[in-house]
Design a protein around this motif. Structure first.
Motif, PDB file in Angstrom:
ATOM      1  N   LYS A   1       4.668   8.639  -0.102  1.00 23.97           N
ATOM      2  CA  LYS A   1       4.402   8.777  -1.533  1.00 23.97           C
ATOM      3  C   LYS A   1       4.268  10.238  -1.932  1.00 23.97           C
ATOM      4  CE  LYS A   1       1.226   6.092  -3.277  1.00 23.97           C
ATOM      5  NZ  LYS A   1       0.071   5.204  -3.470  1.00 23.97           N
TER       6      LYS A   1
ATOM      7  N   SER B   1       5.390   8.765 -13.611  1.00 25.00           N
ATOM      8  CA  SER B   1       5.349   8.263 -12.240  1.00 25.00           C
ATOM      9  C   SER B   1       4.456   9.101 -11.324  1.00 25.00           C
ATOM     10  CB  SER B   1       6.763   8.204 -11.662  1.00 25.00           C
ATOM     11  OG  SER B   1       7.295   9.493 -11.492  1.00 25.00           O
TER      12      SER B   1
ATOM     13  N   TYR C   1       0.808   7.716  -9.739  1.00 24.48           N
ATOM     14  CA  TYR C   1       0.907   6.754  -8.651  1.00 24.48           C
ATOM     15  C   TYR C   1       1.356   7.428  -7.360  1.00 24.48           C
ATOM     16  CZ  TYR C   1       2.641   2.985  -5.733  1.00 24.48           C
ATOM     17  OH  TYR C   1       2.889   2.158  -4.679  1.00 24.48           O
TER      18      TYR C   1
ATOM     19  N   SER D   1       2.335   3.441 -13.980  1.00 19.75           N
ATOM     20  CA  SER D   1       2.875   4.551 -13.214  1.00 19.75           C
ATOM     21  C   SER D   1       3.797   4.060 -12.094  1.00 19.75           C
ATOM     22  CB  SER D   1       1.731   5.380 -12.634  1.00 19.75           C
ATOM     23  OG  SER D   1       2.232   6.476 -11.924  1.00 19.75           O
ATOM     24  N   ARG D   2       3.401   2.983 -11.425  1.00 18.59           N
ATOM     25  CA  ARG D   2       4.242   2.410 -10.371  1.00 18.59           C
ATOM     26  C   ARG D   2       5.544   1.873 -10.957  1.00 18.59           C
ATOM     27  NH1 ARG D   2       0.677  -0.869  -7.564  1.00 18.59           N
ATOM     28  NH2 ARG D   2       0.960  -2.479  -9.131  1.00 18.59           N
TER      29      ARG D   2
ATOM     30  N   LYS E   1       9.788   3.188 -10.370  1.00 18.52           N
ATOM     31  CA  LYS E   1      10.984   2.366 -10.169  1.00 18.52           C
ATOM     32  C   LYS E   1      12.018   2.613 -11.252  1.00 18.52           C
ATOM     33  CE  LYS E   1       8.240  -1.055  -7.798  1.00 18.52           C
ATOM     34  NZ  LYS E   1       7.598  -2.336  -7.854  1.00 18.52           N
TER      35      LYS E   1
END
Length: 108
Positions: free
Chosen positions: A10, A59, A62, A76-77, A81
């Motif tokens: 991440k 984003s 996250y 945010s997740r 994507k």
């Protein structure tokens, strides 16, 4: 995968998104013209460029593992994507239509 591996992945993705975001923002005035290979209308290109930059910005919480409320982290997740899928789609479509790479905006 272990928790440490997920955090490292991440963090690396977050740094990559921040790098892409900064490169796109440094030359934002030229970025929509790079999208003209896809969208023939300049206003559409501007709207897509703005949305891409906003989703990349949303984003970051996250990806950096910030301690925020669950709903904000969910958004945010989802933005991770949408931004990465949108970037892959726009990059592929631009290159297939004979344009140059837009991965870093108009920086390179």
């Amino acid at each position: 995968m272990s928790e440490k591996t997920i955090k490292i992945a991440k963090l690396i993705t977050g740094v990559l998104v921040i790098l892409l975001l900064l490169c796109q923002l440094f030359t934002f005035e030229k970025f929509p013209t790079e999208l003209d290979a896809i969208f023939k209308n300049y206003n559409t290109s501007v709207a897509v460029a703005i949305l891409l930059v906003l989703f990349e910005l949303w984003s970051i919480p996250y990806l950096l593992g910030m301690k925020l409320p669950t709903k904000i982290l969910f958004v945010s997740r989802l933005a991770v994507k949408v931004s990465l899928a949108g970037l892959i789609f726009l990059e592929s479509w631009t290159v297939l239509n004979g344009g140059q790479s837009i991965l870093f905006g108009a920086t390179f």
